[in-house]
Motif scaffolding. Structure first.
Motif, short mmCIF file in Angstrom:
data_model
loop_
_atom_site.label_atom_id
_atom_site.label_comp_id
_atom_site.label_asym_id
_atom_site.label_seq_id
_atom_site.Cartn_x
_atom_site.Cartn_y
_atom_site.Cartn_z
N ALA A 1 1.03 -1.12 -0.11
CA ALA A 1 -0.37 0.02 -0.35
C ALA A 1 0.54 0.90 -0.53
N ASN A 2 0.37 2.38 -0.73
CA ASN A 2 1.32 3.79 -0.26
C ASN A 2 0.22 4.34 0.70
N TYR A 3 -0.96 4.03 1.44
CA TYR A 3 -1.70 4.69 2.35
C TYR A 3 -2.07 6.21 1.74
N ALA A 4 -2.71 5.98 0.67
CA ALA A 4 -3.31 7.53 -0.18
C ALA A 4 -3.98 7.64 0.37
N TYR A 5 -5.27 6.82 0.73
CA TYR A 5 -6.87 7.66 1.75
C TYR A 5 -6.42 6.67 3.31
N PHE A 6 -8.04 7.30 3.20
CA PHE A 6 -8.71 6.99 5.12
C PHE A 6 -9.85 6.72 4.77
N PRO A 7 -10.41 5.94 3.73
CA PRO A 7 -11.48 5.30 4.14
C PRO A 7 -12.34 4.55 5.01
N ILE A 8 -13.13 5.19 5.56
CA ILE A 8 -14.09 3.93 6.15
C ILE A 8 -15.60 4.29 5.81
N LEU A 9 -16.11 2.74 6.30
CA LEU A 9 -17.81 2.47 5.76
C LEU A 9 -18.49 2.71 7.21
N VAL A 10 -19.64 3.71 7.01
CA VAL A 10 -20.66 3.61 7.69
C VAL A 10 -21.69 3.31 7.99
N LYS A 11 -22.43 2.56 8.94
CA LYS A 11 -22.68 1.20 8.39
C LYS A 11 -23.74 1.18 9.69
N ASP A 12 -24.50 0.59 9.62
CA ASP A 12 -25.64 0.14 10.99
C ASP A 12 -24.44 -0.92 11.70
N PRO A 13 -24.18 -0.44 13.22
CA PRO A 13 -25.44 0.35 13.84
C PRO A 13 -25.06 1.51 14.27
N TYR A 14 -24.29 2.20 13.51
CA TYR A 14 -23.87 3.55 13.52
C TYR A 14 -24.95 4.22 13.60
N PRO A 15 -24.59 5.43 14.86
CA PRO A 15 -26.37 6.48 14.77
C PRO A 15 -26.30 7.17 13.89
N VAL A 16 -25.94 7.52 12.98
CA VAL A 16 -26.13 8.73 12.00
C VAL A 16 -25.67 8.26 10.35
N SER A 17 -26.30 8.95 9.74
CA SER A 17 -26.32 8.08 8.51
C SER A 17 -24.72 9.03 7.81
N ARG A 18 -23.77 8.43 6.81
CA ARG A 18 -22.83 8.88 5.99
C ARG A 18 -22.82 10.17 6.16
N ASP A 19 -24.19 11.01 5.74
CA ASP A 19 -24.25 12.60 4.99
C ASP A 19 -23.91 12.73 6.22
N GLU A 20 -24.61 12.55 7.48
CA GLU A 20 -24.97 13.62 8.49
C GLU A 20 -23.36 13.31 9.33
N LEU A 21 -22.89 12.28 9.41
CA LEU A 21 -21.85 12.17 9.73
C LEU A 21 -20.94 12.91 9.10
N TYR A 22 -20.22 13.15 7.97
CA TYR A 22 -19.83 14.45 6.79
C TYR A 22 -19.98 15.82 7.41
N GLU A 23 -21.68 16.05 7.62
CA GLU A 23 -22.16 17.38 8.17
C GLU A 23 -21.01 17.77 8.96
N ARG A 24 -21.40 16.77 10.56
CA ARG A 24 -20.45 17.08 11.79
C ARG A 24 -19.10 17.07 11.81
N LEU A 25 -18.53 16.74 10.51
CA LEU A 25 -17.09 16.57 10.45
C LEU A 25 -16.46 17.90 9.88
N LYS A 26 -17.65 18.91 8.98
CA LYS A 26 -17.46 19.92 8.54
C LYS A 26 -17.71 20.65 9.17
N SER A 27 -18.54 20.87 10.73
CA SER A 27 -18.81 21.84 11.53
C SER A 27 -18.04 21.72 12.69
N ALA A 28 -16.98 20.93 12.99
CA ALA A 28 -16.35 20.61 13.07
C ALA A 28 -14.57 20.77 13.28
N GLY A 29 -14.77 21.25 11.95
CA GLY A 29 -13.53 21.64 11.50
C GLY A 29 -12.79 20.64 9.81
N VAL A 30 -13.74 19.90 10.09
CA VAL A 30 -12.81 18.82 10.25
C VAL A 30 -13.44 18.57 8.22
#
Length: 261
Positions: free
Chosen positions: A169-198
């Motif tokens: 590997a070259n560790y180009a990216y760090f992808p994760i999958l957001v699946k059940d039973p995570y309590p929020v959707s992938r898109d909501e996690l994206y928005e929360r990260l953005k709100s936190a400056g991430v």
């Protein structure tokens, strides 16, 4: 690309197989080449993510008829803009050289139509400087990958992709999958990260097949793209670059953990 599904997609109009070394994880190049040989097809690899990726025999870029690299600013090795095509012989390279430079052979001779696909000297100079530091960059990326995996382990519904290993590997990216039973959707996690400056990225979202100019095609129907559709809905790439500090990585993970509450 799943090699077990390739043959079913081949038609009399098929001329090439175009796999992607996604996130720097190499395809099953041996199986793909065997199928290509059986059907007399070319193999053109999208190796945009694959700078520095290796297998037991050496660079992954030696496989297939062509491998196409991206040197965009988001890549492991970058020249701000640009890329490279890896080809196996001088004749193919000559053809590519003509295509990228308006078909010019010399100052007065043009032999074919072409485009302006040359890399500028400034971009090339930046690349040469990057090459001097690339081993340290790859090492730092591996350390960041390891820390992410350690901190994310055990969070229900958060799945890290399998580690291809430092020899591959070259560790180009760090992808994760957001699946059940995570309590929020992938898109909501994206928005929360953005709100936190991430600033994470929902990679391969939306799918090209969802764009107006393509979605009317039969091949663009979601029923034909189950794996890609699932990935587009669940994948988010967390920040990954050699300048990340441990404090910043902990901050990213704390946002992910905070969504559980």
């Amino acid at each position: 690309m799943n090699p077990d599904r390739i043959e079913a997609a081949i038609t009399p109009q098929t001329t090439a197989i175009m796999p992607v070394h996604c996130y720097g994880h190499p395809c099953d190049v041996d199986k793909i080449q065997k199928i290509a040989d059986n059907y007399n097809l070319r193999v053109i690899y999208d190796a945009a993510h694959a700078f520095g990726v290796r297998d037991d025999g050496g660079s992954i870029l030696r496989h297939g008829d062509l491998s196409v690299l991206s040197f965009h600013a988001t890549k492991v090795f970058n020249t701000f803009e640009g890329g490279a095509i890896i080809c196996p012989d001088a004749k193919t390279k000559q053809r590519i050289d003509h295509l990228k430079n308006f078909g010019f052979v010399n100052e007065t001779t043009v032999v074919a139509p072409g485009i302006n696909g040359k890399m500028s000297e400034i971009n090339a100079a930046l690349g040469l400087l990057q090459l001097k530091r690339i081993d340290g960059i790859l090492l730092k990326r591996r350390e960041i990958d390891e820390l992410y995996r350690q901190l994310l382990e055990g969070i229900p519904g958060i799945q890290c992709l399998s580690d291809a290993g430092e020899k591959v590997a070259n560790y180009a990216y760090f992808p994760i999958l957001v699946k059940d039973p995570y309590p929020v959707s992938r898109d909501e996690l994206y928005e929360r990260l953005k709100s936190a400056g991430v600033f994470a990225r929902r990679y391969f979202y939306p799918l090209i097949s969802d764009f107006p100019m393509y979605r009317g095609l039969h091949t663009a129907q979601k029923s034909n793209l189950p794996v890609a559709s699932e990935a587009a809905e669940k994948v988010i790439c967390l920040p990954m670059h050699p300048g990340l500090t441990n404090e910043q990585i902990h901050h990213v993970v704390q946002v992910v953990i905070g969504c559980e509450g």
